[in-house]
Design an enzyme around this catalytic site. Sequence first.
Site, short mmCIF file in Angstrom:
data_model
loop_
_atom_site.label_atom_id
_atom_site.label_comp_id
_atom_site.label_asym_id
_atom_site.label_seq_id
_atom_site.Cartn_x
_atom_site.Cartn_y
_atom_site.Cartn_z
CG LEU A 76 -4.09 7.09 10.09
CD1 LEU A 76 -4.12 7.60 11.52
CD2 LEU A 76 -3.69 8.15 9.13
CG ASP A 77 -8.63 1.04 9.57
OD1 ASP A 77 -9.83 1.21 9.86
OD2 ASP A 77 -8.25 0.31 8.64
CD GLU A 102 -2.14 -1.94 8.03
OE1 GLU A 102 -3.29 -2.34 7.90
OE2 GLU A 102 -1.76 -0.79 7.78
CD GLU A 103 1.58 1.78 7.27
OE1 GLU A 103 0.35 1.77 7.10
OE2 GLU A 103 2.39 1.72 6.33
CG ASP A 154 -0.63 5.78 6.29
OD1 ASP A 154 -0.78 4.67 5.76
OD2 ASP A 154 -1.37 6.72 6.09
CG ASP A 171 -4.15 -0.26 10.83
OD1 ASP A 171 -5.16 -0.63 10.19
OD2 ASP A 171 -3.33 0.59 10.41
CD GLU A 215 -6.66 -3.86 8.72
OE1 GLU A 215 -6.55 -2.73 8.21
OE2 GLU A 215 -6.61 -4.92 8.07
CG ASP A 223 -1.74 -1.20 1.44
OD1 ASP A 223 -1.88 -1.66 2.58
OD2 ASP A 223 -2.20 -1.71 0.41
P1 FBP Z 1 -5.60 0.32 5.82
O1 FBP Z 1 -6.14 1.62 5.40
O2 FBP Z 1 -5.09 0.26 7.19
O3 FBP Z 1 -4.67 -0.26 4.81
O4 FBP Z 1 -6.89 -0.67 5.94
C1 FBP Z 1 -7.50 -1.25 5.05
C2 FBP Z 1 -8.85 -0.61 4.72
O5 FBP Z 1 -8.72 0.73 4.39
C3 FBP Z 1 -9.91 -0.77 5.83
O6 FBP Z 1 -9.94 0.28 6.72
C4 FBP Z 1 -11.21 -0.80 5.02
O7 FBP Z 1 -12.22 -1.54 5.65
C5 FBP Z 1 -10.77 -1.45 3.72
O8 FBP Z 1 -9.35 -1.34 3.63
C6 FBP Z 1 -11.36 -0.77 2.53
O9 FBP Z 1 -11.00 -1.52 1.42
P2 FBP Z 1 -11.65 -1.25 -0.03
O10 FBP Z 1 -11.19 0.12 -0.42
O11 FBP Z 1 -11.09 -2.36 -0.88
O12 FBP Z 1 -13.11 -1.36 0.13
#
Ligand code: FBP
Length: 342
Positions: A125-126, A101-102, A78, A123, A287, A72
């Site tokens: 920054l989610d 996570e990073e 983040d 994590d 997560e 990512d």
């Molecule tokens: P990160 O932002 O920590 O990488 O998390 C993944 C995430 O953004 C979740 O928060 C969210 O539920 C999901 O991915 C959204 O994924 P998509 O854009 O594929 O729906």
Amino acid sequence: MPISAATASAPKFMTLERHIIEEERRYPAATGEFTGLLHDLSLAAKLVWREVTKAGLVNILGSTYRYNVSGDVVKKLDEFADDTIYKAMDHGGHLCVMASEENEDVLQIPDHYPKGKYVLLYDPLDGSSNIDANVTIGSIFSIYRRVTSKGRGTLEDCLQPGHKQVTAGYVIFGSSTMFVYSTGFGVHGFTLDPTVGEFLLSHEGIKIPKKGKIYSVNEGNSHRWDDRVKRFVDYLKEEDKATGRPYSSRYIGTLVADFHRTLLYGGIFMYPRDKKNPEGKLRLMYECNPMAFLVEQAGGSASNGEQRILEIQSSSLHQRTPLFIGSKDDVKAAEEFLKGRR
Ligand code: FBP
């Protein structure tokens, strides 16, 4: 002057700090290490909050043009959150190791700091895809007791099944900022009062409804789902008053935000596996395990479609898993469709 009835019945004035101390009193052998650990975590939350609230004003939005272990794009916020949490937690003497996570590998506690009996996975920054659009984001944490005896912690300390967590929670940076956590005695939410810089108890003993009216999934992926997932989502959209269908659809794209709404209103959040993400997208350790711990503490369920998330034995720090989480009856229905029983 006697205390007025209104004051007497008002929700108790409880700061997060005091709540943590009272939670620790449940453990007669407690040493105060746990309180210190959560105190440092709430400080980290406030430091990240300060940066999130002014993100649009200072040059912290946008990309670092660097990729993390999961491929990512790493955003400036983040990176800031990752560094801030690590630095707030590395010197208190409560932790033997961390994992973020990073970062590809475990994060060791610097040699010159004491090592403690706890393990922190986070994590930072989610919801990174929502940062620049000023949409709700969050941070997620998961805490275990170490399994190795002393000194530096190891990967083994981090790769424990979710039911071994001693505490889990998240910070949600939305219209208000909340710290939501559980130590195994219910789920409690604290809202940040910026005027005093304190998290104050606003949601005591959160209970998720047994059955909901909302489903939450990225339907843009539906062409990549297997038929059983498609049939379950179609089932939720069918008209049937007796079973409260059709469900309404909500999807923010930040797990913390979609989960927080599901916890309060009920229903089901899903990130199924699909042809692009054969193991699902969300990370088990950072997560899914913490959210599964919270939802079960609130009376709900969390599954990968076949088994309870908290029973999954993790084999790598960044492994992914399908996730079906929320109201007990809705997750049960999802499992029945996924197992081909309906
Ligand atoms: P990160 O932002 O920590 O990488 O998390 C993944 C995430 O953004 C979740 O928060 C969210 O539920 C999901 O991915 C959204 O994924 P998509 O854009 O594929 O729906």
